[in-house]
Design a protein around this motif. Sequence first.
Motif, short mmCIF file in Angstrom:
data_model
loop_
_atom_site.label_atom_id
_atom_site.label_comp_id
_atom_site.label_asym_id
_atom_site.label_seq_id
_atom_site.Cartn_x
_atom_site.Cartn_y
_atom_site.Cartn_z
N VAL A 70 0.86 -1.19 0.00
CA VAL A 70 0.00 0.00 0.00
C VAL A 70 0.89 1.23 0.00
N GLN A 71 0.74 2.09 -1.00
CA GLN A 71 1.58 3.27 -1.12
C GLN A 71 0.91 4.54 -0.59
N GLN A 72 -0.39 4.63 -0.77
CA GLN A 72 -1.09 5.86 -0.38
C GLN A 72 -2.55 5.54 -0.09
N VAL A 73 -3.08 6.18 0.94
CA VAL A 73 -4.49 5.98 1.31
C VAL A 73 -5.14 7.34 1.49
N ASN A 74 -6.24 7.55 0.81
CA ASN A 74 -7.03 8.78 0.98
C ASN A 74 -8.50 8.41 0.90
N LEU A 75 -9.02 7.94 2.03
CA LEU A 75 -10.41 7.48 2.07
C LEU A 75 -11.39 8.65 2.06
N GLY A 76 -10.89 9.87 2.28
CA GLY A 76 -11.74 11.04 2.24
C GLY A 76 -11.71 11.76 0.91
N GLU A 77 -11.04 11.19 -0.07
CA GLU A 77 -10.93 11.81 -1.39
C GLU A 77 -12.31 11.99 -2.03
N SER A 78 -12.51 13.13 -2.70
CA SER A 78 -13.77 13.40 -3.40
C SER A 78 -13.49 13.46 -4.90
N PRO A 79 -14.30 12.82 -5.75
CA PRO A 79 -15.58 12.19 -5.40
C PRO A 79 -15.46 10.73 -4.97
N TYR A 80 -14.25 10.14 -5.05
CA TYR A 80 -14.14 8.72 -4.72
C TYR A 80 -12.99 8.47 -3.75
N PRO A 81 -13.24 7.69 -2.70
CA PRO A 81 -12.13 7.24 -1.85
C PRO A 81 -11.07 6.55 -2.71
N THR A 82 -9.79 6.78 -2.39
CA THR A 82 -8.71 6.29 -3.24
C THR A 82 -7.64 5.58 -2.43
N VAL A 83 -7.14 4.49 -2.97
CA VAL A 83 -5.99 3.78 -2.41
C VAL A 83 -5.04 3.52 -3.57
N VAL A 84 -3.78 3.88 -3.39
CA VAL A 84 -2.77 3.64 -4.42
C VAL A 84 -1.91 2.46 -3.97
N LEU A 85 -1.82 1.45 -4.82
CA LEU A 85 -1.04 0.26 -4.53
C LEU A 85 0.21 0.21 -5.39
N GLY A 86 1.26 -0.38 -4.85
CA GLY A 86 2.45 -0.66 -5.62
C GLY A 86 2.60 -2.17 -5.75
N ASP A 87 2.81 -2.63 -6.95
CA ASP A 87 2.96 -4.06 -7.19
C ASP A 87 4.28 -4.30 -7.90
N CYS A 88 5.23 -4.91 -7.19
CA CYS A 88 6.51 -5.26 -7.80
C CYS A 88 6.32 -6.59 -8.51
N VAL A 89 6.13 -6.51 -9.82
CA VAL A 89 5.82 -7.68 -10.63
C VAL A 89 7.11 -8.39 -11.04
N VAL A 90 7.15 -9.69 -10.78
CA VAL A 90 8.35 -10.47 -11.10
C VAL A 90 7.98 -11.54 -12.13
N PRO A 91 8.45 -11.39 -13.38
CA PRO A 91 8.18 -12.42 -14.39
C PRO A 91 8.70 -13.78 -13.95
N GLN A 92 7.95 -14.82 -14.26
CA GLN A 92 8.33 -16.19 -13.91
C GLN A 92 8.70 -16.98 -15.17
#
Length: 206
Positions: A130-152
């Motif tokens: 989880v990189q950023q959380v703004n549940l009070g954001e208008s018009p929509y609550p927002t959560v920014v995720l970081g995904d370190c993708v590792v090719p297999q």
Amino acid sequence: MLSVNGDMVHMRIGAALAAAMALGLAAGCSGSESPDSPPASSSSPTMSPVPSVSVDPEVQKALDAYDKFTRASNQAHEHPVAKGEVLPKSADFERWSFDPLRIETLAFVHALAAYRAQFRGEQPQSNVTVQQVNLGESPYPTVVLGDCVVPQGEYVPYSTVTDKKLRLTQGEDLEGPYLRTIEMIAVDGKWGARSVDVGDEGSCQP
């Protein structure tokens, strides 16, 4: 029956994949066509566990929605449907996404179906924070995720007509980990992915 002109199909699929790469929806792309035909992928993306700390229930919903979106969109890439057809339940990423990401992903799936292509190989490993959380954001609550993708290994499109790997445009051969940044929003209490930004190869370490 649709005839397959190798150069034309490769060029247009390559262009579509370039757009998909911008969304972080494909990884491990090869630069040439191969006569080898590996078995279709039956694996599910490996999702790293979220650290066992107290997580806000709304943030957890965002994490769960991203997991479901990733799994469903990968299924849609492996079993694409044509425009006008209904996505099977296991591949219904639309339930876990909003525009513009929803319509961009759907267009890519339709492109795969139109050119009789499907993804095969090992799905990349996902390592989410989880990189950023703004549940009070208008018009929509927002959560920014970081995904370190590792090719297999390779996870690339194959022609279902020739059973050969499709040649992609240059610069899409990602072998090292890369960071995918995902904007999750909640609309009427339902979380989904709205946008994805992808970093360069080596932009993160799991």
